[in-house]
Write a protein that holds these residues in place. Structure first.
Motif, PDB file in Angstrom:
ATOM      1  N   LYS A 475      45.942  49.732  29.461  1.00  0.00           N
ATOM      2  CA  LYS A 475      45.493  48.781  30.468  1.00  0.00           C
ATOM      3  C   LYS A 475      44.769  49.493  31.610  1.00  0.00           C
ATOM      4  O   LYS A 475      45.325  50.373  32.258  1.00  0.00           O
ATOM      5  CB  LYS A 475      46.687  48.006  31.017  1.00  0.00           C
ATOM      6  N   MET A 476      43.527  49.068  31.839  1.00  0.00           N
ATOM      7  CA  MET A 476      42.736  49.668  32.904  1.00  0.00           C
ATOM      8  C   MET A 476      43.354  49.384  34.264  1.00  0.00           C
ATOM      9  O   MET A 476      43.285  50.214  35.176  1.00  0.00           O
ATOM     10  CB  MET A 476      41.300  49.124  32.851  1.00  0.00           C
ATOM     11  N   ALA A 477      43.987  48.217  34.415  1.00  0.00           N
ATOM     12  CA  ALA A 477      44.609  47.887  35.710  1.00  0.00           C
ATOM     13  C   ALA A 477      45.702  48.879  36.049  1.00  0.00           C
ATOM     14  O   ALA A 477      45.854  49.299  37.211  1.00  0.00           O
ATOM     15  CB  ALA A 477      45.183  46.469  35.659  1.00  0.00           C
ATOM     16  N   ASN A 478      46.482  49.288  35.033  1.00  0.00           N
ATOM     17  CA  ASN A 478      47.535  50.283  35.269  1.00  0.00           C
ATOM     18  C   ASN A 478      46.937  51.637  35.608  1.00  0.00           C
ATOM     19  O   ASN A 478      47.421  52.349  36.503  1.00  0.00           O
ATOM     20  CB  ASN A 478      48.433  50.413  34.037  1.00  0.00           C
ATOM     21  N   LEU A 479      45.866  52.026  34.900  1.00  0.00           N
ATOM     22  CA  LEU A 479      45.221  53.310  35.186  1.00  0.00           C
ATOM     23  C   LEU A 479      44.704  53.340  36.627  1.00  0.00           C
ATOM     24  O   LEU A 479      44.851  54.338  37.331  1.00  0.00           O
ATOM     25  CB  LEU A 479      44.072  53.548  34.210  1.00  0.00           C
ATOM     26  N   ARG A 480      44.112  52.222  37.058  1.00  0.00           N
ATOM     27  CA  ARG A 480      43.625  52.179  38.443  1.00  0.00           C
ATOM     28  C   ARG A 480      44.792  52.347  39.425  1.00  0.00           C
ATOM     29  O   ARG A 480      44.674  53.050  40.434  1.00  0.00           O
ATOM     30  CB  ARG A 480      42.923  50.852  38.719  1.00  0.00           C
ATOM     31  N   GLU A 481      45.898  51.680  39.135  1.00  0.00           N
ATOM     32  CA  GLU A 481      47.066  51.794  40.009  1.00  0.00           C
ATOM     33  C   GLU A 481      47.522  53.249  40.105  1.00  0.00           C
ATOM     34  O   GLU A 481      47.796  53.752  41.210  1.00  0.00           O
ATOM     35  CB  GLU A 481      48.207  50.942  39.459  1.00  0.00           C
ATOM     36  N   TYR A 482      47.586  53.941  38.960  1.00  0.00           N
ATOM     37  CA  TYR A 482      48.059  55.332  38.955  1.00  0.00           C
ATOM     38  C   TYR A 482      47.077  56.242  39.684  1.00  0.00           C
ATOM     39  O   TYR A 482      47.486  57.120  40.469  1.00  0.00           O
ATOM     40  CB  TYR A 482      48.260  55.814  37.516  1.00  0.00           C
ATOM     41  N   LEU A 510      37.518  48.200  29.421  1.00  0.00           N
ATOM     42  CA  LEU A 510      37.618  47.249  30.530  1.00  0.00           C
ATOM     43  C   LEU A 510      37.295  47.902  31.875  1.00  0.00           C
ATOM     44  O   LEU A 510      37.635  47.381  32.932  1.00  0.00           O
ATOM     45  CB  LEU A 510      39.024  46.640  30.573  1.00  0.00           C
ATOM     46  N   GLY A 511      36.659  49.070  31.832  1.00  0.00           N
ATOM     47  CA  GLY A 511      36.267  49.735  33.063  1.00  0.00           C
ATOM     48  C   GLY A 511      35.107  49.011  33.737  1.00  0.00           C
ATOM     49  O   GLY A 511      34.405  48.201  33.123  1.00  0.00           O
ATOM     50  N   ARG A 512      34.899  49.346  34.999  1.00  0.00           N
ATOM     51  CA  ARG A 512      33.811  48.731  35.759  1.00  0.00           C
ATOM     52  C   ARG A 512      32.887  49.836  36.277  1.00  0.00           C
ATOM     53  O   ARG A 512      33.141  50.423  37.337  1.00  0.00           O
ATOM     54  CB  ARG A 512      34.368  47.944  36.935  1.00  0.00           C
TER      55      ARG A 512
END
Length: 547
Positions: A475-482, A510-512
């Motif tokens: 999950k990209m959202a988790n990677l961003r959080e970390y 799912l990256g931006r």
């Protein structure tokens, strides 16, 4: 001012017409570009100028260039670059020149200028930018090094790099980093010439008319730098750093021996051991060198895990023998600190050998005890002696002999007992154990429970990032959080985190990619000094690699 803005907008018309004519942009998009450009032009032409406006202008133009590239790739059209991209590049360079002239002391601005030129401008143009920057910032050795490396590695001009290093040393005659990088450059130059000569000889071409002096091929220029620099820089750390660089080059064995004190005894003494016998760093380096020494002939390396563990144990014993001699010759707190640190590092190494684990623990506790008896154990290491090794050993034993609940209880008790910097290793091991025993879900729960319990290591965050990436549904959202949590702790010193964050946004499904520009400028604001310079260089290399 309105006339100036109108004139600059009119200067854009040919490139915009080309963009519409060849189908890269629609008429509506061209109108939007003109509107945005007019606003940007107004902000950099008004009387009260702000650096942020120039940065916004440049970032918009860079985004436009990258969009043009992507659309060219999509439709397979590669013509009209002189009328389009080159026009934009020329305009951006003009904006950078104005900004760097007004805010000439802003190193980050200069570095951004260099990054832009590395990707979009010619090498001759970039060389001029380096010259202009060094004329103003001659007091910054890191910038001289950056320019010299570019000359050596990108322009392939060792002579230009050499001249830059010599000029830099006139400004900074006692800068160790300059000597180290100059030393490295001359060895790289010698290695390059050796490879060229070998290729010619393989092709059976006559190299008699080519300039391959034997002294240069042997690294004599590097040896001269070594001799001169150690007469100025008289500390062991610098001496060791040159030896470490020389060891990267297989052909420089004679130079390595001379630096290490294994050269011909008829030569005058100028070596690590001869110059720095009373420096703990010397003994520390000599002891650790035993780990890299090969004791078995080539082709006769240990074949089984047990045999390899025994061989590692022998190497560690030889290291400790050197340390034992060191603490007798130099019975100081600093020397014992080196010895204890080595023991702790080896103790923390993972191994499946019970023999090796027990021997490392025994050796560590013995070093602590001896230093304590001599009253030479540093204060902070008393805390390590009383808590950290025992807790780690207890947790490792529990993992193999008790339930998960019991092992986790030990980790939680340990974290209550071990505070400050000593707790960093425990947190790393707790997270590793959680992933091994309960998978990603357990590791994330442990991470969440510890995320406000400072201090951390960078590895703590890199581990959870890696665990996430190993999942089928990463999950990209988790990677961003970390990454955001890691950057909160280490964003001002660890350029690698910023580079990896940008790569994730570019490469994850799912990256931006649109976030990358913002991440880049955040990094430029947080990083300072050498980390910022390395970040800029690494980012530029990554951008080139994507082309």
């Amino acid at each position: 001012m309105a006339e100036i803005i109108q004139e600059r907008i009119e200067d854009r018309v040919p490139e915009l017409e080309q963009l519409e004519r060849i189908g890269l942009f629609s008429h509506a998009e061209i109108k939007a570009i003109i509107k945005k450009a007019s606003n940007l032009e107004y902000r950099i032409q008004r009387r009260a100028l702000f650096k942020e406006d120039f940065i916004s202008y440049v970032q918009y133009e860079i985004n436009l260039l990258e969009l043009i590239q992507r659309r060219r790739t999509r439709i397979g059209y590669s013509f009209k670059k002189d009328e389009i991209e080159n026009s934009i590049v020329h305009r951006v360079q003009g904006v950078f020149r104005r900004a760097s002239a007004k805010w000439k002391d802003d190193v980050q601005l200069w570095l951004s200028y260099i990054v832009f030129c590395k990707k979009w401008a010619t090498k001759a143009q970039l060389s001029k930018v380096f010259s202009a920057m060094l004329a103003i910032h001659s007091n910054k050795p890191a910038l001289w090094i950056m320019a010299a490396k570019w000359e050596m590695e990108d322009r392939l001009s060792s002579e230009s790099a050499r001249q830059l290093f010599l000029r830099a040393l006139r400004f900074h005659p006692e800068c160790p980093k300059l000597y180290q990088e100059y030393f490295r450059m001359e060895l790289m130059h010698a290695e390059k010439l050796r490879k060229e000569k070998q290729e010619f000889e393989k092709a059976k071409m006559d190299v008699g008319n080519l300039d391959y002096p034997e002294e240069i091929l042997k690294g004599e220029l590097a040896r001269i730098i070594y001799k001169n620099s150690v007469s100025i820089m008289k500390d062991a750390e610098f001496h060791v750093s040159l030896l470490s660089v020389a060891q990267l080059f297989d052909f420089a064995t004679d130079l390595q021996k001379e630096i290490y004190d294994e050269a011909d005894t008829s030569k005058p003494l100028c070596s690590l051991q001869a110059l720095h016998t009373d420096d703990p760093l010397t003994w520390d380096y000599v002891a650790r060198r035993e780990l890299a020494m090969e004791t078995q002939p080539a082709g006769e390396q240990p074949a089984t895990k047990q045999a390899r563990a025994v061989e590692v144990g022998r190497k560690e014993e030889r290291c400790c023998a050197v340390y034992e001699e060191a603490v007798k010759t130099l019975p100081t707190e600093a020397m014992w600190k080196c010895y204890v640190n080595f023991c702790l590092e080896r103790f923390a190494k993972k191994t499946s050998s019970q023999f090796l684990r027990e021997r490392r623990l025994e050796r560590t506790m013995m070093a602590f005890r001896k230093a304590h008896e001599l009253r030479l154990l540093p204060e902070f290491q008393y805390k390590q002696w009383v808590c950290l090794p025992l807790w780690i050993s207890w947790a490792e034993w529990s993992e193999g002999a008790q339930s998960q609940e019991d092992t986790e209880a030990i980790f939680k008790k340990a974290l209550l007992a071990v505070k400050g910097a000593d707790s960093v290793t425990l947190k790393d091991k707790y997270l590793d154990w959680a992933y091994r025993s309960g998978g990603y879900k357990k590791a994330r729960a442990v991470f969440k429970s510890l995320q406000e319990s400072r201090p951390f290591s960078v590895d703590f965050f890199r581990k959870i990032i890696q665990f996430e990436k190993e999942q089928e549904s990463c999950k990209m959202a988790n990677l961003r959080e970390y990454y955001e949590r890691a950057l909160r702790e280490f964003g001002s010193v660890d350029y690698g985190l910023w580079i990896d964050y940008i790569k994730e946004e570019l490469n994850h499904p799912l990256g931006r990619p649109a976030n990358c520009g913002q991440i880049y400028w955040r990094a430029m604001k947080m990083l300072q000094g050498e980390p910022a310079e390395v970040f800029v260089a690494k980012h530029a290399m990554h951008q080139v690699g994507r082309l």
